[in-house]
Design a protein around this motif. Sequence first.
Motif, PDB file in Angstrom:
ATOM      1  N   TYR A  37      93.611 -36.467  26.504  1.00 30.36           N
ATOM      2  CA  TYR A  37      92.333 -36.924  27.045  1.00 30.36           C
ATOM      3  C   TYR A  37      91.608 -35.745  27.691  1.00 30.36           C
ATOM      4  N   TYR A  38      90.286 -35.910  27.826  1.00 33.56           N
ATOM      5  CA  TYR A  38      89.476 -34.891  28.472  1.00 33.56           C
ATOM      6  C   TYR A  38      89.428 -35.161  29.975  1.00 33.56           C
ATOM      7  N   THR A  39      89.592 -34.102  30.750  1.00 35.38           N
ATOM      8  CA  THR A  39      89.495 -34.223  32.207  1.00 35.38           C
ATOM      9  C   THR A  39      88.051 -33.974  32.629  1.00 35.38           C
ATOM     10  N   ASP A  40      87.765 -34.117  33.905  1.00 39.20           N
ATOM     11  CA  ASP A  40      86.438 -33.807  34.436  1.00 39.20           C
ATOM     12  C   ASP A  40      86.300 -32.327  34.772  1.00 39.20           C
ATOM     13  N   GLU A  41      87.374 -31.571  34.643  1.00 36.02           N
ATOM     14  CA  GLU A  41      87.369 -30.151  34.973  1.00 36.02           C
ATOM     15  C   GLU A  41      86.851 -29.336  33.786  1.00 36.02           C
ATOM     16  N   LEU A  42      85.981 -28.348  34.065  1.00 38.68           N
ATOM     17  CA  LEU A  42      85.434 -27.487  33.019  1.00 38.68           C
ATOM     18  C   LEU A  42      86.189 -26.170  32.951  1.00 38.68           C
ATOM     19  N   GLU A  43      86.283 -25.625  31.746  1.00 36.89           N
ATOM     20  CA  GLU A  43      86.833 -24.285  31.552  1.00 36.89           C
ATOM     21  C   GLU A  43      85.833 -23.485  30.734  1.00 36.89           C
ATOM     22  N   THR A  44      85.841 -22.174  30.920  1.00 34.00           N
ATOM     23  CA  THR A  44      84.962 -21.303  30.151  1.00 34.00           C
ATOM     24  C   THR A  44      85.789 -20.551  29.121  1.00 34.00           C
ATOM     25  N   TYR A  45      85.155 -20.241  28.004  1.00 36.21           N
ATOM     26  CA  TYR A  45      85.795 -19.432  26.972  1.00 36.21           C
ATOM     27  C   TYR A  45      84.727 -18.614  26.273  1.00 36.21           C
ATOM     28  N   GLU A  46      85.146 -17.474  25.745  1.00 33.73           N
ATOM     29  CA  GLU A  46      84.229 -16.588  25.039  1.00 33.73           C
ATOM     30  C   GLU A  46      84.346 -16.808  23.542  1.00 33.73           C
ATOM     31  N   GLU A  47      83.216 -16.679  22.875  1.00 33.27           N
ATOM     32  CA  GLU A  47      83.195 -16.830  21.421  1.00 33.27           C
ATOM     33  C   GLU A  47      82.258 -15.764  20.859  1.00 33.27           C
ATOM     34  N   THR A  48      82.724 -15.039  19.849  1.00 29.25           N
ATOM     35  CA  THR A  48      81.907 -14.025  19.206  1.00 29.25           C
ATOM     36  C   THR A  48      81.258 -14.643  17.972  1.00 29.25           C
ATOM     37  N   GLN A  49      79.944 -14.496  17.887  1.00 34.17           N
ATOM     38  CA  GLN A  49      79.186 -15.111  16.808  1.00 34.17           C
ATOM     39  C   GLN A  49      78.311 -14.068  16.127  1.00 34.17           C
ATOM     40  N   LEU A  50      78.129 -14.236  14.822  1.00 28.51           N
ATOM     41  CA  LEU A  50      77.183 -13.411  14.078  1.00 28.51           C
ATOM     42  C   LEU A  50      75.829 -14.124  14.143  1.00 28.51           C
ATOM     43  N   TYR A  51      74.811 -13.411  14.548  1.00 30.62           N
ATOM     44  CA  TYR A  51      73.473 -13.998  14.597  1.00 30.62           C
ATOM     45  C   TYR A  51      72.523 -13.105  13.810  1.00 30.62           C
ATOM     46  N   HIS A  52      71.403 -13.666  13.395  1.00 28.09           N
ATOM     47  CA  HIS A  52      70.428 -12.871  12.652  1.00 28.09           C
ATOM     48  C   HIS A  52      69.022 -13.314  12.995  1.00 28.09           C
ATOM     49  N   ASN A  53      68.084 -12.418  12.705  1.00 23.58           N
ATOM     50  CA  ASN A  53      66.689 -12.664  12.993  1.00 23.58           C
ATOM     51  C   ASN A  53      65.859 -11.993  11.905  1.00 23.58           C
ATOM     52  N   ASP A  54      64.856 -12.690  11.396  1.00 24.55           N
ATOM     53  CA  ASP A  54      63.934 -12.154  10.402  1.00 24.55           C
ATOM     54  C   ASP A  54      62.516 -12.233  10.957  1.00 24.55           C
ATOM     55  N   TRP A  55      61.702 -11.204  10.713  1.00 21.84           N
ATOM     56  CA  TRP A  55      60.331 -11.217  11.177  1.00 21.84           C
ATOM     57  C   TRP A  55      59.495 -10.279  10.311  1.00 21.84           C
ATOM     58  N   THR A  56      58.195 -10.392  10.460  1.00 16.68           N
ATOM     59  CA  THR A  56      57.248  -9.557   9.723  1.00 16.68           C
ATOM     60  C   THR A  56      56.318  -8.886  10.727  1.00 16.68           C
ATOM     61  N   GLU A  57      56.011  -7.622  10.455  1.00 10.95           N
ATOM     62  CA  GLU A  57      55.063  -6.886  11.303  1.00 10.95           C
ATOM     63  C   GLU A  57      54.244  -5.961  10.417  1.00 10.95           C
ATOM     64  N   ASP A  58      53.238  -5.336  10.992  1.00  4.64           N
ATOM     65  CA  ASP A  58      52.398  -4.411  10.258  1.00  4.64           C
ATOM     66  C   ASP A  58      53.227  -3.208   9.807  1.00  4.64           C
TER      67      ASP A  58
END
Length: 167
Positions: free
Chosen positions: A88-109
């Motif tokens: 079961y889930y408790t009311d206590e929170l824990e933190t964890y790190e996660e590495t993710q690949l992210y991307h961004n596309d854009w247009t400029e002059d």
Amino acid sequence: MANYSIEIQRNNVTLAQFLRYVRQQCEKKGIYMEIDREEFENPYHPESSSYTIIDGQKKCHFAGYRTVINHRRKIASYQTSQGFTIYYYTDELETYEETQLYHNDWTEDGTDAPCRAETCRTFAYDFQTYILNHDGSMYNEICEFTFDDEKTGHGYYYQANRDSENE
């Protein structure tokens, strides 16, 4: 600079054997292989950026890894008198790190872009530098290695240089 290209594929080799062979073959052709093993295995900034000028517009792309901190409720358990484990889930929170690949596309002059296209990719075991200048001259270097087991794998290396289209 003269036009040249070199393409190498090696199978069932260690990373050190692959890089040594590539360096030797480049030296035989009188060209320089710029990839440092330490940086190739563990790049300082694992990321990829590129752009291409299309109809005066600079179409850009960026991809990289980032580590984010997430929160989740802790899981606990108990055993019933019948021997079953209940989670079961408790009311206590824990933190964890996660590495993710992210991307961004854009247009400029693209009016002031230093070249028509450029790619710089520096991921672990996957490097590329590609530059296509406005005059049509080009440089491209690709180096990739994939492990097939703990020690050996297969690698691909490509380097090409082309003079200006105007010459």
